[in-house]
Design an enzyme around this catalytic site. Structure first.
Site, PDB file in Angstrom:
ATOM      1  N   GLU A  45      -7.235   2.125 -13.282  1.00  0.00           N
ATOM      2  CA  GLU A  45      -6.640   3.337 -12.697  1.00  0.00           C
ATOM      3  C   GLU A  45      -5.383   3.754 -13.454  1.00  0.00           C
ATOM      4  O   GLU A  45      -5.186   4.941 -13.753  1.00  0.00           O
ATOM      5  CB  GLU A  45      -6.315   3.096 -11.218  1.00  0.00           C
ATOM      6  CG  GLU A  45      -7.576   3.026 -10.360  1.00  0.00           C
ATOM      7  CD  GLU A  45      -7.315   2.645  -8.911  1.00  0.00           C
ATOM      8  OE1 GLU A  45      -8.185   2.910  -8.079  1.00  0.00           O
ATOM      9  OE2 GLU A  45      -6.250   2.075  -8.602  1.00  0.00           O
ATOM     10  N   GLU A  88     -25.968  16.117  -2.950  1.00  0.00           N
ATOM     11  CA  GLU A  88     -27.359  16.317  -2.512  1.00  0.00           C
ATOM     12  C   GLU A  88     -28.323  15.450  -3.326  1.00  0.00           C
ATOM     13  O   GLU A  88     -29.427  15.157  -2.874  1.00  0.00           O
ATOM     14  CB  GLU A  88     -27.759  17.793  -2.553  1.00  0.00           C
ATOM     15  CG  GLU A  88     -27.819  18.433  -3.921  1.00  0.00           C
ATOM     16  CD  GLU A  88     -28.089  19.947  -3.829  1.00  0.00           C
ATOM     17  OE1 GLU A  88     -29.121  20.326  -3.266  1.00  0.00           O
ATOM     18  OE2 GLU A  88     -27.253  20.733  -4.316  1.00  0.00           O
ATOM     19  N   LYS A  95       0.080   5.394  -5.969  1.00  0.00           N
ATOM     20  CA  LYS A  95      -0.943   5.427  -7.023  1.00  0.00           C
ATOM     21  C   LYS A  95      -1.789   6.697  -6.922  1.00  0.00           C
ATOM     22  O   LYS A  95      -2.027   7.397  -7.898  1.00  0.00           O
ATOM     23  CB  LYS A  95      -1.807   4.159  -6.888  1.00  0.00           C
ATOM     24  CG  LYS A  95      -2.845   3.933  -7.921  1.00  0.00           C
ATOM     25  CD  LYS A  95      -4.272   4.220  -7.563  1.00  0.00           C
ATOM     26  CE  LYS A  95      -4.819   3.942  -6.223  1.00  0.00           C
ATOM     27  NZ  LYS A  95      -5.621   2.760  -6.085  1.00  0.00           N
ATOM     28  N   CYS A 114      -1.536   1.751  -3.034  1.00  0.00           N
ATOM     29  CA  CYS A 114      -2.496   2.839  -2.846  1.00  0.00           C
ATOM     30  C   CYS A 114      -1.881   4.238  -2.827  1.00  0.00           C
ATOM     31  O   CYS A 114      -2.366   5.147  -3.504  1.00  0.00           O
ATOM     32  CB  CYS A 114      -3.240   2.678  -1.520  1.00  0.00           C
ATOM     33  SG  CYS A 114      -3.347   1.011  -0.879  1.00  0.00           S
ATOM     34  N   CYS A 160       0.829  -1.207   0.000  1.00  0.00           N
ATOM     35  CA  CYS A 160       0.000   0.000   0.000  1.00  0.00           C
ATOM     36  C   CYS A 160       0.861   1.254   0.000  1.00  0.00           C
ATOM     37  O   CYS A 160       0.674   2.149  -0.811  1.00  0.00           O
ATOM     38  CB  CYS A 160      -0.921  -0.031   1.218  1.00  0.00           C
ATOM     39  SG  CYS A 160      -1.883   1.460   1.391  1.00  0.00           S
ATOM     40  N   HIS A 196     -26.450  22.067   0.111  1.00  0.00           N
ATOM     41  CA  HIS A 196     -26.598  22.723  -1.181  1.00  0.00           C
ATOM     42  C   HIS A 196     -25.619  23.879  -1.325  1.00  0.00           C
ATOM     43  O   HIS A 196     -25.386  24.591  -0.349  1.00  0.00           O
ATOM     44  CB  HIS A 196     -28.038  23.257  -1.293  1.00  0.00           C
ATOM     45  CG  HIS A 196     -28.325  23.899  -2.594  1.00  0.00           C
ATOM     46  ND1 HIS A 196     -28.509  23.166  -3.747  1.00  0.00           N
ATOM     47  CD2 HIS A 196     -28.428  25.211  -2.925  1.00  0.00           C
ATOM     48  CE1 HIS A 196     -28.742  24.002  -4.742  1.00  0.00           C
ATOM     49  NE2 HIS A 196     -28.705  25.245  -4.279  1.00  0.00           N
ATOM     50  N   TYR A 236      -9.447  -2.937 -11.047  1.00  0.00           N
ATOM     51  CA  TYR A 236      -9.275  -1.515 -10.733  1.00  0.00           C
ATOM     52  C   TYR A 236      -7.852  -1.027 -10.967  1.00  0.00           C
ATOM     53  O   TYR A 236      -7.650   0.127 -11.350  1.00  0.00           O
ATOM     54  CB  TYR A 236      -9.793  -1.189  -9.322  1.00  0.00           C
ATOM     55  CG  TYR A 236      -8.886  -1.597  -8.178  1.00  0.00           C
ATOM     56  CD1 TYR A 236      -7.961  -0.711  -7.655  1.00  0.00           C
ATOM     57  CD2 TYR A 236      -8.975  -2.860  -7.611  1.00  0.00           C
ATOM     58  CE1 TYR A 236      -7.136  -1.080  -6.602  1.00  0.00           C
ATOM     59  CE2 TYR A 236      -8.153  -3.238  -6.566  1.00  0.00           C
ATOM     60  CZ  TYR A 236      -7.235  -2.346  -6.064  1.00  0.00           C
ATOM     61  OH  TYR A 236      -6.422  -2.714  -5.037  1.00  0.00           O
TER      62      TYR A 236
HETATM   63  C1  LIG Z   1      -1.150  -0.740  -7.605  1.00  0.00           C
HETATM   64  C2  LIG Z   1      -1.984  -1.043  -6.386  1.00  0.00           C
HETATM   65  C3  LIG Z   1      -2.909  -0.134  -5.960  1.00  0.00           C
HETATM   66  C4  LIG Z   1      -3.685  -0.392  -4.838  1.00  0.00           C
HETATM   67  N1  LIG Z   1      -4.601   0.528  -4.458  1.00  0.00           N
HETATM   68  C5  LIG Z   1      -5.366   0.311  -3.370  1.00  0.00           C
HETATM   69  C6  LIG Z   1      -6.302   1.267  -2.941  1.00  0.00           C
HETATM   70  O1  LIG Z   1      -6.474   2.326  -3.565  1.00  0.00           O
HETATM   71  N2  LIG Z   1      -7.026   1.007  -1.836  1.00  0.00           N
HETATM   72  C7  LIG Z   1      -6.866  -0.157  -1.121  1.00  0.00           C
HETATM   73  O2  LIG Z   1      -7.542  -0.332  -0.113  1.00  0.00           O
HETATM   74  N3  LIG Z   1      -5.996  -1.101  -1.516  1.00  0.00           N
HETATM   75  C8  LIG Z   1      -5.231  -0.891  -2.615  1.00  0.00           C
HETATM   76  N4  LIG Z   1      -4.319  -1.834  -3.000  1.00  0.00           N
HETATM   77  C9  LIG Z   1      -4.235  -3.102  -2.248  1.00  0.00           C
HETATM   78  C10 LIG Z   1      -3.397  -2.958  -0.967  1.00  0.00           C
HETATM   79  O3  LIG Z   1      -2.135  -2.435  -1.283  1.00  0.00           O
HETATM   80  C11 LIG Z   1      -3.264  -4.306  -0.292  1.00  0.00           C
HETATM   81  O4  LIG Z   1      -4.532  -4.863  -0.097  1.00  0.00           O
HETATM   82  C12 LIG Z   1      -2.571  -4.186   1.066  1.00  0.00           C
HETATM   83  O5  LIG Z   1      -1.290  -3.633   0.940  1.00  0.00           O
HETATM   84  C13 LIG Z   1      -2.477  -5.574   1.716  1.00  0.00           C
HETATM   85  O6  LIG Z   1      -1.766  -5.494   2.917  1.00  0.00           O
HETATM   86  P1  LIG Z   1      -1.022  -6.775   3.471  1.00  0.00           P
HETATM   87  O7  LIG Z   1      -0.512  -6.409   4.827  1.00  0.00           O
HETATM   88  O8  LIG Z   1      -1.846  -7.973   3.325  1.00  0.00           O
HETATM   89  O9  LIG Z   1       0.219  -7.006   2.479  1.00  0.00           O
HETATM   90  P2  LIG Z   1       1.321  -6.036   1.930  1.00  0.00           P
HETATM   91  O10 LIG Z   1       1.022  -4.623   2.164  1.00  0.00           O
HETATM   92  O11 LIG Z   1       1.574  -6.479   0.540  1.00  0.00           O
HETATM   93  O12 LIG Z   1       2.595  -6.364   2.819  1.00  0.00           O
HETATM   94  C14 LIG Z   1       3.253  -7.601   2.759  1.00  0.00           C
HETATM   95  C15 LIG Z   1       4.711  -7.378   3.075  1.00  0.00           C
HETATM   96  O13 LIG Z   1       5.322  -8.628   3.359  1.00  0.00           O
HETATM   97  C16 LIG Z   1       6.649  -8.606   2.868  1.00  0.00           C
HETATM   98  N5  LIG Z   1       7.091  -9.998   2.755  1.00  0.00           N
HETATM   99  C17 LIG Z   1       6.609 -10.947   1.900  1.00  0.00           C
HETATM  100  N6  LIG Z   1       7.193 -12.134   2.176  1.00  0.00           N
HETATM  101  C18 LIG Z   1       8.040 -11.919   3.225  1.00  0.00           C
HETATM  102  C19 LIG Z   1       8.898 -12.778   3.981  1.00  0.00           C
HETATM  103  N7  LIG Z   1       9.005 -14.093   3.730  1.00  0.00           N
HETATM  104  N8  LIG Z   1       9.627 -12.224   4.967  1.00  0.00           N
HETATM  105  C20 LIG Z   1       9.536 -10.896   5.252  1.00  0.00           C
HETATM  106  N9  LIG Z   1       8.740 -10.062   4.581  1.00  0.00           N
HETATM  107  C21 LIG Z   1       7.980 -10.575   3.594  1.00  0.00           C
HETATM  108  C22 LIG Z   1       6.507  -7.863   1.555  1.00  0.00           C
HETATM  109  O14 LIG Z   1       7.752  -7.322   1.140  1.00  0.00           O
HETATM  110  C23 LIG Z   1       5.500  -6.794   1.908  1.00  0.00           C
HETATM  111  O15 LIG Z   1       6.122  -5.610   2.326  1.00  0.00           O
HETATM  112  C24 LIG Z   1      -3.511  -1.602  -4.120  1.00  0.00           C
HETATM  113  C25 LIG Z   1      -2.561  -2.534  -4.545  1.00  0.00           C
HETATM  114  C26 LIG Z   1      -1.805  -2.258  -5.664  1.00  0.00           C
HETATM  115  C27 LIG Z   1      -0.788  -3.272  -6.117  1.00  0.00           C
END
Ligand SMILES: Cc1cc2nc3c(=O)[nH]c(=O)nc-3n(C[C@H](O)[C@H](O)[C@H](O)COP(=O)(O)OP(=O)(O)OC[C@H]3O[C@@H](n4cnc5c(N)ncnc54)[C@H](O)[C@@H]3O)c2cc1C
Length: 470
Positions: free
Chosen positions: A184, A444, A51, A48, A43, A439, A180
């Protein structure tokens, strides 16, 4: 009771992992978190946040055009991609520090390392070449773009990750996908002056969204000059001798571009994570199976966020983390609530939506009233912009509850947040009607649509005559 190094070890420093670690540490638990790339996760680092910064940047071209109608003379504007990238990177680095220090200030330990499970209580920190043990483990490793490895020439393509760091802005880009992220980025690149083609194998972009939103956005994007090819897919991508790419699309179409971007879904990050060693069960895509409380098949190991492939959105990952803390550490078992999630698509025009689409509501309820307004928002009048706004409320006629609310137009995402409260609270159409309008606003319309435009009875749209008799 066996002694472990930590009460909780979190693998993955993204939205869900950082929240679980920070809040647990603040409760006085001995917590550590490992992140293999950058704290903040998808994110903050490549989702997010960057983006949305790109979305803002891309909107200026229309703002400059619109200014003339309000009396402004804007000299010929030019755009500098490296400046945007550099400023975006500065902001992302600031947020990254906040995410990491947030855990540390709460008393948690942070590791810049890949973490791998050796068994249900043992984690290997790859960068430090040592192991640690923990009573409870949270896997929050997120997801990554589907590489579409079966596509000949996929190695020439970029994904959303690379789109945030392109050395130069392409003159032309072809984007594959109908979700999306694809939509986007099509709007972002178009707003920055890039020639954009979006190809999607399905019938219409943004499947599962309300049909009016899908069709309305498709038309608006085409009107701006974005080419959209539905029922189309890549057959192969070829690198030409001049460095450009030829994207061969079904039906014999060949599209020339400087970049081809694939936005074809996201795959959970569970490869080589040691899940088999710890006996954590996964599904076909690699997603970790969890119960209603985010507990995996191993009772001291939990998984949350994108890695579980439930709903891949940041607020959902954060909510699941908060529920985990309640369940695991506060003696208050709490199931994440995935019902009625408001969401936005930061396209241009924007989408804000919550609850059931008309189509989904038609399958669930036998009698619906649909209230729908299509109008030119005030700010488009003086500017001469011929872009309409659409608002729609879907009402279950039996209970009068508003079961879906959908907006296409400026600030739709902001409105969806507030509409989300009303729809989540199961407010009725009468509650909307007795709310005073603000308004003059576009919003509205949401409280001034007094007559249904049509009914949907047993999934079939009834004509407007019937609607007038309601
Ligand atoms: C281009 C794009 C735009 C988006 N826009 C939106 C939006 O507008 N609104 C919204 O709500 N969501 C959006 N999302 C989705 C959102 O980013 C994800 O849903 C959110 O980040 C999920 O969080 P998470 O904690 O599950 O995983 P992540 O945020 O992906 O975090 C996982 C982390 O784990 C780390 N990792 C993986 N494996 C290991 C390991 N073995 N050891 C140590 N670290 C590890 C990774 O490096 C990463 O940093 C978007 C996603 C993308 C790709």
């Amino acid at each position: 009771m066996p002694h472990y190094d930590y009460d909780l070890f979190v693998i993955g420093g993204g939205s869900g992992g950082v929240r679980a670690a920070r809040v647990s540490a603040a409760l006085g638990k001995r917590v550590a978190i490992a992140e293999e790339y950058r704290f903040g996760g998808t994110c903050v680092i490549r989702g997010c946040v960057p983006k949305k910064l790109f979305v803002y940047a891309s909107q200026f071209s229309e703002h400059f055009e619109d200014a003339a109608g309000f009396g402004w003379t804007v000299p010929d504007a030019s755009f500098d991609w490296p400046t945007l990238i550099a400023n975006k990177d500065t902001e992302i680095a600031r947020l990254e520090r906040i995410y990491q220090t947030g855990v540390e200030n709460a008393g948690g330990a942070t590791f810049h390392s890949r973490a791998v499970l050796l068994d249900r209580h043992t984690i290997r920190l790859v960068a430090e070449n040592r192991t640690v043990t923990a009573d409870q483990i949270v896997i929050a490793t997120g997801a990554r773009p589907n590489p579409h490895a079966a596509l000949p020439g996929h190695e020439h393509c970029i994904f959303s990750n690379e789109a945030f760091h392109l050395a130069e802005l392409p003159r032309a880009i072809v984007i594959a996908g109908g979700g999306y992220i694809a939509v986007e980025f099509a709007n972002i690149f178009h707003g920055l002056g890039v020639e954009v083609t979006l190809i999607y194998r399905g019938r219409e972009i943004l499947s599962s969204f309300d049909e009016d939103l899908r069709r309305g956005l498709h038309q608006a994007m085409e009107k701006k000059g974005i080419r959209i090819l539905c029922h189309s897919m890549f057959e192969r991508i070829e690198k030409r001798s001049d460095g450009r790419l030829n994207a061969h699309v079904s039906g014999g179409v060949v599209l020339e571009a400087d970049q081809v971007m694939l936005a074809l879904g996201r795959i959970p990050n569970t490869e080589k994570l040691g899940l088999a060693a710890a006996r954590v069960e996964t599904g076909k895509l690699g997603e970790i199976f969890v119960d209603d409380y985010s507990r995996t098949s191993v009772d001291n190991i939990w998984a949350l966020g994108d890695v579980t492939n439930r709903v891949q959105l940041t607020p959902v990952a954060i909510h699941e983390a908060m529920c985990f803390v309640e369940t695991a550490f506060k003696g208050n078992p709490t199931k994440p609530d995935h019902e009625t999630i408001p969401t936005a698509v930061f396209s241009q025009p924007e989408i804000g939506t919550v609850g059931l689409s008309e189509e989904a509501a038609g399958r669930k309820f036998s009698d619906l009233e649909v209230y729908r307004a299509v109008f030119r928002p005030m700010r488009n009048v003086l500017s001469g912009r011929d872009e309409k706004m659409m608002m729609k409320l879907v009402v279950d006629a039996a209970t009068r509850v508003v079961v879906g609310a959908h907006i296409l137009g400026p600030d739709a995402g902001e409105m969806a947040q507030l509409l989300g409260i009303a729809v989540k609270a199961r407010l009725t159409k009468e509650d909307f009607d007795r709310t005073m309008a603000v308004h003059p606003t576009a919003a509205e319309e949401l409280v001034t649509m007094y007559k249904p435009n049509y009914r949907v009875v047993n999934g079939e749209r009834a004509d407007s005559e019937d609607a007038r008799r309601v």
